[in-house]
Write an enzyme that holds these catalytic residues in place. Structure first.
Site, short mmCIF file in Angstrom:
data_model
loop_
_atom_site.label_atom_id
_atom_site.label_comp_id
_atom_site.label_asym_id
_atom_site.label_seq_id
_atom_site.Cartn_x
_atom_site.Cartn_y
_atom_site.Cartn_z
N SER A 1 0.85 -1.19 0.00
CA SER A 1 0.00 0.00 0.00
C SER A 1 0.88 1.24 0.00
O SER A 1 1.92 1.26 0.68
CB SER A 1 -0.88 0.03 1.25
OG SER A 1 -1.44 1.32 1.44
N TYR B 1 -2.50 -1.07 10.21
CA TYR B 1 -2.45 -1.50 8.81
C TYR B 1 -1.16 -1.02 8.14
O TYR B 1 -0.49 -1.78 7.43
CB TYR B 1 -3.67 -0.93 8.09
CG TYR B 1 -3.71 -1.09 6.58
CD1 TYR B 1 -4.30 -2.22 6.01
CD2 TYR B 1 -3.21 -0.10 5.74
CE1 TYR B 1 -4.37 -2.34 4.63
CE2 TYR B 1 -3.26 -0.23 4.36
CZ TYR B 1 -3.85 -1.35 3.81
OH TYR B 1 -3.91 -1.47 2.45
C1 4PL Z 1 -3.70 6.53 0.58
O1 4PL Z 1 -4.22 1.09 1.43
O2 4PL Z 1 -3.11 3.75 0.54
C2 4PL Z 1 -6.66 4.98 2.14
C3 4PL Z 1 -7.11 2.50 2.59
N1 4PL Z 1 -5.79 5.89 1.63
O3 4PL Z 1 -6.24 1.40 2.32
C4 4PL Z 1 -5.12 1.83 1.75
C5 4PL Z 1 -4.62 5.50 1.11
C6 4PL Z 1 -6.35 3.66 2.12
C7 4PL Z 1 -4.27 4.18 1.07
C8 4PL Z 1 -5.17 3.25 1.62
#
Ligand code: 4PL
Length: 246
Positions: free
Chosen positions: A139, A152
């Site tokens: 992510s 997370y």
């Molecule tokens: C920038 O991986 O990478 C919300 C929710 N905003 O799960 C993510 C960003 C989320 C993200 C993520």
């Protein structure tokens, strides 16, 4: 393109969202795909829509016995494993002041323990044929320090560094291990949480404007999962319209 003819793939988190879109692409390019999800009914429905050689397996990746059973089933049904895409993850929205140890553990159990179990069993199966492609979904929040999901973000930082180390260990077996790091993506899961209210904010930071969808993440995954990506391992490819650059 038909890059996955004769290949056997496992995709976790494949009942919906990014995982499902990846499963569809691998299947459409010829792979036999195990459509895996903790939501067994959702996996069955997705496998039915995908059709062809796709088959569903309900599996909680945080459960060692369930993961062992999954890989036994894949070995028995398809005979081998070439590609494993680990997309299953809990994507929480919990502000720091509400973050309990139980919630921290709930996320780590799936996002890191589950990844360990999947890679343990998956790489053991791939080694038998001396070929493998592991793609782990990370992510861009690990670079941005995105709020309301500290546990997370911690787990996804682990996904990146674990993938690097595993790439080193598995290179001798001609198995590559890479990550794709999406930004905020319009999925069923995101739409169920307050993350859905962040699209405007992330768009402001993107080099390319618009709302990310699963189809925007799939090509990066398909490349790293393909045979021709053999010279790329231990890497993380950010697919987020240029929101973060590292
Ligand atoms: C920038 O991986 O990478 C919300 C929710 N905003 O799960 C993510 C960003 C989320 C993200 C993520």
């Amino acid at each position: 393109m038909k890059r996955f003819e004769g290949r056997v793939a496992i995709v976790t988190g494949a009942a919906q969202g990014i995982g499902r879109a990846i499963a569809e692409r691998l299947a459409s390019e010829g792979a036999t795909v195990a459509v895996v999800d903790v939501n067994a009914m959702g996996a069955t429905k997705a496998a039915k829509v995908i059709g062809g050689k796709a088959f569903a397996v309900g599996c909680d990746i945080g459960d060692p016995d369930a993961v062992a059973k999954l890989h036994r089933k894949v070995a028995k049904t398809a005979g081998k494993l070439d590609v494993q895409v680990n997309a299953a993850a809990i994507v929480p929205f919990v502000p720091w002041d509400a973050l309990t140890f139980d919630e921290w553990r709930r996320v780590m159990r799936v996002n890191l323990d589950g990844l360990y179990l999947m890679c343990r069993a998956g790489s053991d199966l791939m080694r038998k044929n001396g070929y493998g492609r592991i793609v782990n979904i990370c992510s861009n929040s690990i670079f941005a320090g995105t709020p309301n999901m500290a546990h997370y973000v911690a787990s996804k930082g682990g996904v990146l560094t674990f993938s690097r180390a595993l790439a080193t260990e598995l290179g001798a077996h001609r198995i590559t291990v890479n990550c794709v790091a999406p930004g905020l993506t319009d999925t069923e899961g995101v739409q169920k949480t307050k993350h859905k209210d962040a699209f405007g904010f992330v768009e402001m930071l993107q080099a390319i404007k618009g709302k990310g969808t699963p189809a925007d993440i799939v090509p990066a995954v398909a490349f790293l999962a393909s045979e021709e990506a053999r010279w790329v391992t231990g890497q993380t490819l950010v697919a987020d319209a240029g929101m973060v650059r590292w």
